[in-house]
Scaffold this motif. Structure first.
Motif, mmCIF file in Angstrom:
data_model
loop_
_atom_site.group_PDB
_atom_site.id
_atom_site.type_symbol
_atom_site.label_atom_id
_atom_site.label_comp_id
_atom_site.label_asym_id
_atom_site.label_seq_id
_atom_site.Cartn_x
_atom_site.Cartn_y
_atom_site.Cartn_z
ATOM 1 N N THR A 20 9.910 9.606 2.853
ATOM 2 C CA THR A 20 10.426 10.804 3.520
ATOM 3 C C THR A 20 9.831 12.114 3.006
ATOM 4 O OG1 THR A 20 12.207 10.968 1.915
ATOM 5 C CG2 THR A 20 12.641 9.656 3.878
ATOM 6 N N SER A 21 8.671 12.060 2.385
ATOM 7 C CA SER A 21 8.072 13.313 1.907
ATOM 8 C C SER A 21 8.069 14.313 3.059
ATOM 9 C CB SER A 21 6.646 13.075 1.434
ATOM 10 O OG SER A 21 6.610 11.912 0.650
ATOM 11 N N TRP A 22 8.440 15.538 2.752
ATOM 12 C CA TRP A 22 8.718 16.461 3.848
ATOM 13 C C TRP A 22 8.027 17.817 3.683
ATOM 14 C CZ3 TRP A 22 11.486 15.597 -0.474
ATOM 15 C CH2 TRP A 22 11.711 16.698 -1.279
ATOM 16 N N ASP A 23 7.252 18.001 2.626
ATOM 17 C CA ASP A 23 6.867 19.352 2.234
ATOM 18 C C ASP A 23 5.900 20.044 3.196
ATOM 19 O OD1 ASP A 23 4.004 18.694 0.591
ATOM 20 O OD2 ASP A 23 5.438 17.085 0.872
ATOM 21 N N LEU B 200 0.844 -1.200 0.000
ATOM 22 C CA LEU B 200 0.000 0.000 0.000
ATOM 23 C C LEU B 200 0.876 1.244 0.000
ATOM 24 C CD1 LEU B 200 -2.824 -0.620 2.651
ATOM 25 C CD2 LEU B 200 -2.807 -1.194 0.222
ATOM 26 N N ALA B 201 0.559 2.174 -0.896
ATOM 27 C CA ALA B 201 1.238 3.470 -0.909
ATOM 28 C C ALA B 201 0.546 4.390 0.095
ATOM 29 C CB ALA B 201 1.195 4.059 -2.303
ATOM 30 N N GLU B 202 1.089 5.583 0.239
ATOM 31 C CA GLU B 202 0.494 6.511 1.206
ATOM 32 C C GLU B 202 0.564 7.933 0.680
ATOM 33 O OE1 GLU B 202 0.963 7.119 5.951
ATOM 34 O OE2 GLU B 202 2.643 7.846 4.774
ATOM 35 N N GLY C 70 12.743 5.804 -2.946
ATOM 36 C CA GLY C 70 13.218 7.184 -3.082
ATOM 37 C C GLY C 70 14.485 7.054 -3.889
ATOM 38 N N ASP C 71 14.650 7.910 -4.869
ATOM 39 C CA ASP C 71 15.614 7.624 -5.902
ATOM 40 C C ASP C 71 16.857 8.497 -5.859
ATOM 41 O OD1 ASP C 71 16.335 6.039 -7.926
ATOM 42 O OD2 ASP C 71 15.175 7.076 -9.474
ATOM 43 N N SER C 72 16.876 9.458 -4.972
ATOM 44 C CA SER C 72 18.013 10.372 -4.922
ATOM 45 C C SER C 72 19.264 9.639 -4.426
ATOM 46 C CB SER C 72 17.684 11.511 -3.960
ATOM 47 O OG SER C 72 17.434 10.975 -2.674
HETATM 48 C C1 LIG Z 1 8.583 3.806 -6.563
HETATM 49 C C2 LIG Z 1 8.369 4.905 -5.548
HETATM 50 C C3 LIG Z 1 7.197 4.924 -4.790
HETATM 51 C C4 LIG Z 1 6.951 5.924 -3.847
HETATM 52 N N1 LIG Z 1 5.791 5.881 -3.115
HETATM 53 C C5 LIG Z 1 5.535 6.869 -2.208
HETATM 54 C C6 LIG Z 1 4.349 6.859 -1.427
HETATM 55 O O1 LIG Z 1 3.516 5.973 -1.537
HETATM 56 N N2 LIG Z 1 4.140 7.862 -0.543
HETATM 57 C C7 LIG Z 1 5.039 8.889 -0.384
HETATM 58 O O2 LIG Z 1 4.811 9.774 0.431
HETATM 59 N N3 LIG Z 1 6.177 8.919 -1.107
HETATM 60 C C8 LIG Z 1 6.447 7.945 -2.017
HETATM 61 N N4 LIG Z 1 7.602 7.993 -2.766
HETATM 62 C C9 LIG Z 1 8.512 9.146 -2.639
HETATM 63 C C10 LIG Z 1 9.289 9.055 -1.410
HETATM 64 O O3 LIG Z 1 9.743 7.746 -1.295
HETATM 65 C C11 LIG Z 1 10.516 9.841 -1.112
HETATM 66 O O4 LIG Z 1 10.616 9.602 0.272
HETATM 67 C C12 LIG Z 1 10.614 11.316 -1.240
HETATM 68 O O5 LIG Z 1 9.994 11.782 -2.356
HETATM 69 C C13 LIG Z 1 12.089 11.734 -1.254
HETATM 70 O O6 LIG Z 1 12.867 10.792 -1.862
HETATM 71 P P1 LIG Z 1 14.040 11.035 -2.900
HETATM 72 O O7 LIG Z 1 14.344 12.487 -2.904
HETATM 73 O O8 LIG Z 1 15.154 10.184 -2.392
HETATM 74 O O9 LIG Z 1 13.543 10.540 -4.225
HETATM 75 C C14 LIG Z 1 7.885 6.968 -3.688
HETATM 76 C C15 LIG Z 1 9.073 6.944 -4.441
HETATM 77 C C16 LIG Z 1 9.329 5.931 -5.347
HETATM 78 C C17 LIG Z 1 10.624 5.933 -6.113
#
Ligand SMILES: Cc1cc2nc3c(=O)[nH]c(=O)nc-3n(C[C@@H](O)[C@H](O)[C@H](O)COP(=O)(O)O)c2cc1C
Lengths: 449, 401
Positions: free
Chosen positions: A129-132, A54-56, A220-222
């Protein structure tokens, strides 16, 4: 055969808030009714999938100051749905995405430890880690984190949660009525964490759970995200689903493990994947094309480009060429609550890439957006899809896939019925669950082992 | 049939039961307290007894006999699972019983709690409630580290300074409940339109920002989770004195109180009704339930014997905020009808030993009340609000039409 075949991991991502989901399809049911989740979970379990995902999202997405209404809107609470699903399934793992910015370790640790008890060892946590500040407006801390601190907090959050999980060792409960000893030790659950992000101490109140700790996912892809995963995670939920991109990501991330004293089999790479499955490859291609057109209307395409341009593009013709104006630089205020707008690359550079791509392939706005967003990972007959998945896994582009069908809740049914048996025939996917815990499905060691 | 309104019955589930030595009695299953099967068996028993709902206790610290901190005891049950998750786990395996987990509102996010309870309502198809409680235990503050509370003794808690701390915590709890309720209404029932012609999944005019701002937190909304089946899941709260009575009056659908006699019950109900009127909610239904710790056995004198034996095991007489009843189903039925006549509309019974006294309620008390025409003989509704005779689907505060 020289090297044994890799075993494939498969998981099911409940379709939700994104333009992958074709909610207008007549077969598309509720994304909220519990019956939908039950159907989906039962399909995944019947097919012997590793887990359900499940995503969030913690705030409804907005564009131009209005709630975004073109995709599915709304979702249920992750923990509550997963706990309820634990009651109607017996083996399938239960992976929940839970944010590390808008939560506190004591609470999240006890929720995951509880879920692990209540599911007899099937819980996993996808740490995001969404932080906004936009999302932060729904929370008590009000504030938010500077972007540079999101992984600092996530890292310390996870480390703290682990200290809490580990504060019970598993042998504390005697529950011996005769001697009157319930606990063997007076100090069960004692912990103290004094750090930059958290300064907490006391007694954790959930005994050690069947898996010891939940399985940890990262998405998270960074650069920071990849490092975090290499150091901390058991699995990565990635976006890289093609052979070349997958192999590059796989090499990159698995190559980081040694520095953290870990081996390649301790971190599974599981890209998100979509599919279009039909009786023949030709029919599947046609189906895929139809799905793409439904996923990306003209309106959706313009709205999508606005994520990059950061300005109103409603005056443009979606069937025409890309905007010739430059994106509005600076703080992104147009599209809120989307991970695509959180990446903070220079939008002018992204726009230039998109223009080049559109010109090279001679694409309209809508065609371009279809090209970049609505691409099924697997298209073909069951034979073709099984062969493709197996090929990607054997060639180390992935260790398996997290599948998100485009209709809910029945979109996984044909895949389960037709593709899974072919993978089983090839000996690359289990016929029966060998264990009962998610760690066992994923081949991960118990932390106490 | 008499014209007294039907009696409502809830059971309070906690560990092995409410007596500290409960886990040592036969049939207590102390080794299974952290398994789902244990909780499933309990709620199925409660549902077989046609009870209105079960509550699930919870706290953000290890159980302790001291207010100030952990007591390091090893002879009592310690550790518990998250109540919302436990309630969710049993929801699909029950069909009628209301499910009311406890949630501590002092350290948690109303946004998270709101969607969790809304989701519990979705997964149970309209049987969710919540019991909100504040945290005045310093050790719980230490588990979060965001704010502090100096160690307090019970005596200090009763002092004027102590009371002003408590008062502030209850005001914050009232804000928390206000946010829960606004978020539950932040989606109108028919917000999801799936209008293929215009490409819109929702009608955004039926989604509402709640824009709550209070001294402790602000929440923007709307909820991420669509409005739950009951519209407003049940909000409940336990109260022992004026400040908490006020929270019941301002914010709750059900208040649990702990009278020691029928007279006491009458005075408490009156105080709460006065507060309710002062809060401008006199016309809105409010249930006031009496809480009782119960030991129930058919055989005369048996329950008292068991209580004495349990006290001996515990090494001290059982002390509780609520009255402790030990006797036959008939005697308990007498007490309940007597206190009901004093103004209580139902009871939340706390079985001293869950493995024994829950059945005392479902198989002893319930048939006894049924014989007297004082309790339902079948479920007549499918939702929790329905069991309690509350408006099955309250109007949405934001709906304009
Ligand atoms: C495949 C994938 C799925 C993700 N799913 C979610 C999600 O369900 N909820 C969420 O808040 N962020 C989700 N994210 C984004 C966050 O994981 C990430 O914590 C945030 O955007 C910062 O990460 P980054 O800067 O390393 O990409 C997802 C990212 C990826 C790559």
């Amino acid at each position: 055969m020289s090297t044994p075949l890799k075993q494939i991991h498969l998981a099911a991502h409940f379709p939700g808030v994104n333009n992958t989901t074709v909610w207008s399809d007549p077969d598309s049911g509720s994304h909220i009714d519990f019956d939908s989740f039950v159907h989906f979970a039962e399909t995944a379990e019947r097919a012997k999938f590793d887990f359900l995902f499940l995503a969030e999202g913690l705030r409804l997405r907005e564009q131009a100051g209005e709630i975004y209404d073109l995709d599915v809107v709304g979702r249920p609470d992750t923990f509550t749905v997963l706990a309820a699903l634990a009651g109607v399934t017996t083996h399938v793992g239960l992976t929940g995405t839970i944010n590390s910015t808008f939560n506190e370790p004591y609470e999240v640790a006890r929720q995951f430890a509880s879920l692990d008890h209540l599911s007899a060892g099937r819980a996993a946590w996808n740490v995001v880690t969404s932080w906004d500040a936009f999302t932060g407006e729904n929370f008590r801390r009000g504030g938010f984190l500077p972007r540079e601190q999101r992984y600092a907090r996530a890292k310390e959050f996870l480390a703290t949660a682990h200290e809490l999980f580990d504060s019970w060792h598993g042998d504390e409960i005697a529950a011996d009525p005769d001697s009157g000893t319930f606990l063997r030790t007076a100090r069960a659950g004692a912990f103290a964490h004094h750090g930059e992000q958290f300064d907490i101490q006391g007694r954790f109140n959930v005994p050690r759970s069947p898996q010891g700790r939940p399985v940890i996912f990262q998405a998270g892809d960074s650069e920071e995200g990849r490092e975090f995963a290499a150091a901390e995670a058991d699995a990565i939920f990635s976006r890289h689903d093609t052979l070349e991109a997958g192999q590059a990501f796989y090499r990159d991330v698995k190559g980081r493990l040694a520095r953290h004293g870990r081996t390649p089999d301790q971190l599974l790479i599981l890209p998100a994947a979509t599919f279009a499955l039909a009786d023949t490859d030709a029919e599947a291609r046609e189906l895929a094309h139809g799905i793409r057109l439904k996923q990306v209307s003209g309106q959706t395409a313009l709205r999508h480009l606005e994520h990059v341009w950061n300005t109103d593009l409603s005056g443009y013709d979606p069937e025409g060429p890309l905007p010739d104006i430059d994106p509005v630089p600076g703080e992104h205020t147009l599209a809120q609550g989307r991970s695509t707008t959180r990446h903070h690359r220079d939008p002018r550079e992204i726009a230039r890439e998109l223009r080049e791509r559109a010109e090279a392939k001679n694409l309209s706005i809508r065609e371009l957006v279809i090209d970049i967003t609505a691409r099924q990972t697997f298209i073909g007959s069951a034979e073709t899809i099984a062969a493709t998945i197996n090929d990607l896994v054997q060639r180390d582009a992935a260790d398996g896939f997290i599948l998100a069908p485009h209709v809910s809740p029945g979109g996984l049914d044909t895949f389960a019925a037709q593709v899974v048996p072919l993978l089983q025939e090839r000996g690359v996917f289990r016929d029966e669950y060998e264990g009962t815990t998610l760690r066992e499905h994923l081949g991960l060691a118990h932390p106490d082992a | 049939m008499s014209d007294t309104p039907p009696l409502h019955l809830a059971v309070a589930l906690d560990g092995a039961g409410w007596h500290p030595a409960a886990w040592r009695e036969q049939g207590a299953r102390p080794g299974e307290l952290f398994t789902a099967r244990y909780w499933v068996d309990l709620v199925r028993e409660a549902e077989a007894g046609l009870l209105d709902f079960a509550t699930f206790e919870d706290a953000l610290s290890l159980q302790s006999s001291r207010l100030e901190g952990p007591d390091d005891r090893t002879d009592q049950v310690r550790g518990r699972l998250d109540a919302v998750l436990t309630a969710a786990r049993v929801a699909p395996l029950t069909r009628h019983l209301g499910l009311v987990p406890t949630a501590v509102v002092t350290h948690t996010e109303p946004f998270h709690l709101s969607k969790a309870i809304a989701t519990l309502d979705h997964v149970s198809k309209g049987r969710a409630g919540v019991r909100v409680r504040i945290s005045a235990r310093p050790q719980e503050y230490g588990h979060f580290g965001r704010r502090t509370l100096a160690p307090l003794t019970l005596g200090e808690l009763q002092s004027p300074e102590g009371q002003s701390i408590v008062s502030a915590l209850f005001d914050e709890a009232a804000d928390h409940v206000e946010v829960l309720r606004r978020l539950w209404d932040s989606w109108e029932d028919d917000a999801e339109i799936r209008d293929a012609a215009t490409g819109r999944f929702v009608d955004r005019d039926k989604l509402h920002y709640i824009d709550f701002e209070g001294p402790h937190f602000a929440v923007k909304g709307p909820s991420i989770t669509p409005r739950p089946p009951q519209g407003q899941p049940l909000v409940t709260s336990l109260a022992h004195q004026t400040i908490p009575y006020r929270l019941v009056a301002r914010s709750a659908d059900v208040g649990y109180v702990t009278p020691r006699s029928a007279e006491d019950a009458r005075a408490i109900v009156e105080e709460i009704r006065t507060e309710r009127a002062a809060a401008g909610r006199a016309d809105e239904p409010l249930h006031v339930f009496g809480d009782l710790v119960v030991l129930v056995d058919e055989e005369e004198g048996r329950a008292a014997e068991r209580l004495a034996a349990l006290d001996a095991l515990a090494g001290e007489p059982c002390a509780s905020d609520a009255e402790i009843f030990a006797g036959t189903p008939a005697a308990l039925a007498d007490l309940l009808t007597d206190w009901q006549a004093a103004g209580l509309t139902g009871f939340r019974l706390r079985p001293a030993v869950l493995g024994h006294d829950l059945r005392g309620i479902t198989r002893g008390l319930v048939p006894e009340l049924q014989r007297r025409g004082a309790f339902r003989t079948a479920y007549t509704a499918t939702t929790l609000r329905g069991h309690l005779g509350l408006d099955a689907h309250p109007a949405n505060r934001y709906a304009t039409a």
